[in-house]
Design an enzyme around this catalytic site. Sequence first.
Site, PDB file in Angstrom:
ATOM      1  N   GLY B  31     -12.267 -12.261  22.638  1.00 55.00           N
ATOM      2  CA  GLY B  31     -12.066 -11.354  23.769  1.00 55.00           C
ATOM      3  C   GLY B  31     -12.875 -10.455  24.663  1.00 55.00           C
ATOM      4  CB  ILE B 154     -13.039   2.466  28.622  1.00 56.74           C
ATOM      5  CG1 ILE B 154     -13.529   1.071  29.124  1.00 56.74           C
ATOM      6  CG2 ILE B 154     -14.142   3.236  28.836  1.00 56.74           C
ATOM      7  CD1 ILE B 154     -13.837   0.451  30.345  1.00 56.74           C
ATOM      8  CD  GLN B 156      -6.466   6.461  22.647  1.00 49.69           C
ATOM      9  OE1 GLN B 156      -6.626   6.069  21.552  1.00 49.69           O
ATOM     10  NE2 GLN B 156      -5.434   6.948  22.963  1.00 49.69           N
ATOM     11  NE  ARG B 241       9.381  14.130  -2.808  1.00 50.76           N
ATOM     12  CZ  ARG B 241       9.056  15.127  -3.738  1.00 50.76           C
ATOM     13  NH1 ARG B 241       7.438  15.792  -3.456  1.00 50.76           N
ATOM     14  NH2 ARG B 241       9.426  15.048  -4.842  1.00 50.76           N
ATOM     15  CG  HIS B 242      14.618  14.325  -1.675  1.00 51.28           C
ATOM     16  ND1 HIS B 242      14.791  15.254  -2.233  1.00 51.28           N
ATOM     17  CD2 HIS B 242      14.032  13.240  -2.248  1.00 51.28           C
ATOM     18  CE1 HIS B 242      13.993  15.137  -3.602  1.00 51.28           C
ATOM     19  NE2 HIS B 242      13.531  13.566  -3.549  1.00 51.28           N
ATOM     20  CG  ASN B 248      13.231  17.169  -6.955  1.00 52.49           C
ATOM     21  OD1 ASN B 248      13.954  17.299  -5.491  1.00 52.49           O
ATOM     22  ND2 ASN B 248      12.774  16.211  -7.460  1.00 52.49           N
ATOM     23  NE  ARG B 291      16.044  12.251  -5.235  1.00 44.90           N
ATOM     24  CZ  ARG B 291      16.479  11.188  -5.999  1.00 44.90           C
ATOM     25  NH1 ARG B 291      17.512  10.794  -6.039  1.00 44.90           N
ATOM     26  NH2 ARG B 291      15.489  10.259  -6.365  1.00 44.90           N
ATOM     27  CE1 TYR B 351       3.624   5.505  -8.683  1.00 49.94           C
ATOM     28  CE2 TYR B 351       3.903   5.648  -6.345  1.00 49.94           C
ATOM     29  CZ  TYR B 351       3.846   6.344  -7.352  1.00 49.94           C
ATOM     30  OH  TYR B 351       4.201   7.658  -7.378  1.00 49.94           O
ATOM     31  CG  HIS B 376      13.591   9.145  -2.800  1.00 50.76           C
ATOM     32  ND1 HIS B 376      14.320   9.941  -3.306  1.00 50.76           N
ATOM     33  CD2 HIS B 376      14.133   8.232  -1.852  1.00 50.76           C
ATOM     34  CE1 HIS B 376      15.520   9.617  -2.990  1.00 50.76           C
ATOM     35  NE2 HIS B 376      15.391   8.487  -2.044  1.00 50.76           N
TER      36      HIS B 376
END
Lengths: 429, 454
Positions: B31, B154, B156, B241-242, B248, B291, B351, B376
Amino acid sequence: MIVMVGLPARGKTYISKKLTRYLNWIGVTTKVFNVGQYRRDATRSYNSFEFFRPDNAEAMKIRKACAIAALKDVCDYFTREQGQVVVFDATNTTLERREVILGFAKENGYKVFFVESICDDPEIIAQNIKQVKLSSPDYKDCDKEEAVADFLKRIECYKLNYIPLDDNKDRSLSYIKIFNVGSRYLVNRVQDHIQSRIVYYLMNIHVTPRSIYLSRHGESELNLVGRIGGDSGLSPRGAKFASALGAYMRGQSISDLKVWTSHMKRTIQTAEALGVPYEQWKALNEIDAGVCEDMTYEEIQENYPEEFALRDQDKYRYRYPKGESYEDLVQRLEPVIMELERQENVLVICHQAVMRCLLAFFLDKTARELPYLKCPLHTVLKLTPVAYGCKVELVFLNVEAVNTHRDKPENVDVDREPAEALETVPDHI
Amino acid sequence: MMRGCSRTRLTQNQGTAVCMTNCPTLIVTVGLPARGKTYISKKLTRYLNWIGVPTREFNVGQYRREFVKIYKSFEFFRPDNEEGLKIRRQCASAALNDVRQYLTEEGGQVAVFDATNTTRERRETIVQFAEQNGFKVFFVESVCEDPDVIQENIVQVKLGSPDYTNCNTDEAVEDFLKRIKCYENSYETLDEVLDRDLSYIKIMDVGQRFLVNRVLDHIQSRIVYYLMNIHITPRSIYLCRHGESELNVNGRIGGDSGLTPRGKAFGKKLSQFIQTQGISDLKVWTSQMKRTIQTAEALDVPYEQWKVLNEIDAGVCEEMMYEEIQDHYPLEFALRDQDKYRYRYPKGESYEDLVQRLEPVIMELERQENVLVVCHQAVMRCLLAYFLDKTAEELPYLKCPLHTVLKLTPVAYGCKVESISLNVDAVNTHRERPENVEVSRMSKEALLTVPAHQ
């Protein structure tokens, strides 16, 4: 509203049915409205391609009336039956017809997404005609050659007035154009999530002949003692099945077979016996029974009689405490289905609930039927796409195994007797 | 393998040199300048790395800047500037060389070759290079004629470029527009007929329309899906998060408890905060755990529950305190500290698993505009890592404290982050990686970094 566009024998009905099956499986209530069906109901018997001549005023009237009738039913489906998506399956090859549909949609507040199938490969068209037109009710009293000749003339009738979606004039419309069975696509103005999913799905399906083999792991130690879930290894009979599976698959002589398993021992051990590379998918793990993991049905009845009854009341949506439901399973299996669509020959070694979900996708089973589909151990299901659906072959590999299928008992009330709850529990050690 | 947690078990080597699905992919941008090629390259690279596909971008302009050191003017890019052309060709070669090294020796799976590649001749060179090395090629062309969009680009990203550090805005814009002109005459767009055997996606008018040709495999199909879902409409994504939960406060992980009084107070403060942000059409998403739902309830606006936003499943360690985990599963506890990203709790998740299940959330976040995600700790770390391009090593230790909203606003090639604490006290739930991660360590060493709790 998904609106199909294209000459006859371009795969519109194939796409309509497949897309509808996919959307229903992922939980989006969808229905196909095939205008050809309305025409068959209205005209009682098909004579010849002359009906489709553009100068046949009488027929034109009937065809328009059929389209309008179908649109009215679309309206009913959306308002009375809570449908979310409609697939309007017809040629819709003229600007005029598409204007009518757009007007109708605008009046009713429906979004429109066009799916146009463009194909000029004569071999593909001939193959289509053979697969799905020759057996159509229109041609039941014709011999093959007559039918083909008539159908080709029918296509010519449409060609005269066919105006494909235009990149300039129709640039404000939302659509996908599929060229030559998926080698190229043009996508314009995807408006929302569901259209984006539809585009993704359409871009992943293909028509190359192939077979999908679904099987559970070999019988496991926990299976033998009637316990659900867990992560046990194969029983001696299970190991025997694994060898038999290897022999069977070799006998199928498939070039380039992909083998997939879950991350659980019993599927991995089964695949190991095949002696070929395999890929493990966590998404193929058995449904998580949460607090009921490793229990027998008898123990579940004893410890969680209410949960047990609730599950029987709505087995598809019921979620084990700290576990999953079949509905959750379908969501986590969606990437597996998507990849199965992309692939060719695949053997999936999985688990009872997982296999039920996959099977329901291929055989278009409802959420109600899904959790009770029969997927016995030591039995391979060979699925081969054919015409608008799937041919299924059940192959029992002659190695005995315990039955793990529990039918819905008669009494599903919370206050039922234990005996009533346990009536349909299969035998085990 | 790209799905992040599936492993291919190979037995014997089949011995063929045929290009299999595992062969590396070379994505090639095409491009004119200021069409978003680098924006797309960086975003795509970030996405692929996040889902577990090792990807790196190679920006030829960067090579040119290192070689030429000082940019004078657009004259460098004139098609009749022999010296300039020679240097540019050398830079492209150097970049391709590095691509080869990355894909064959450094374990890379995808390389994004970011340059204009506007002539068929240049693209042919690249295709040959790829063939020689057994790489698949997928072109991504961005076509745009909207002068407003080009102007915005341009402003940005070009004005801040090292090329224009010593220019004022007007000079820079003028020079850059002349630079674009240099490419225009020789620009050969991917052609439906001439290039019908190539695999590519042509993006027209910032995603209004796409032309997709010959998608060969899974990764190309995912790339197409991703590119078709991203947009550049300004918006903000709010992650939090909640509110503080009962578990907790007791230092317990997982579970499905309700909010403490302080947690509820956070819900109210969150509601006020959202109102002051004055966002039209804000979408609110929560998980299916009490939660987050209770937190969203305080906002008094419609919200959508996503099961996949549920906290990481700690399996056998659900609802335990770290002290209890050390007591009952000291080995597991140590293994987790050794590789927190890949470690999977027995009967639970890692994870790495989380990232895979969050991918549809990311895809939908890309499609949406203003969204508040109430989730969470582990989930938020994964989402944050995606937006801030954090590695798998960093991800599980990202700081996502309770009662703090992170406002992410896409800007230029990245994301601006504002951290807004809503001034409601909460327990700290962040456990740093301890010094000693050996299996043989003392309990004390394992519990060194456990945050205080009741």
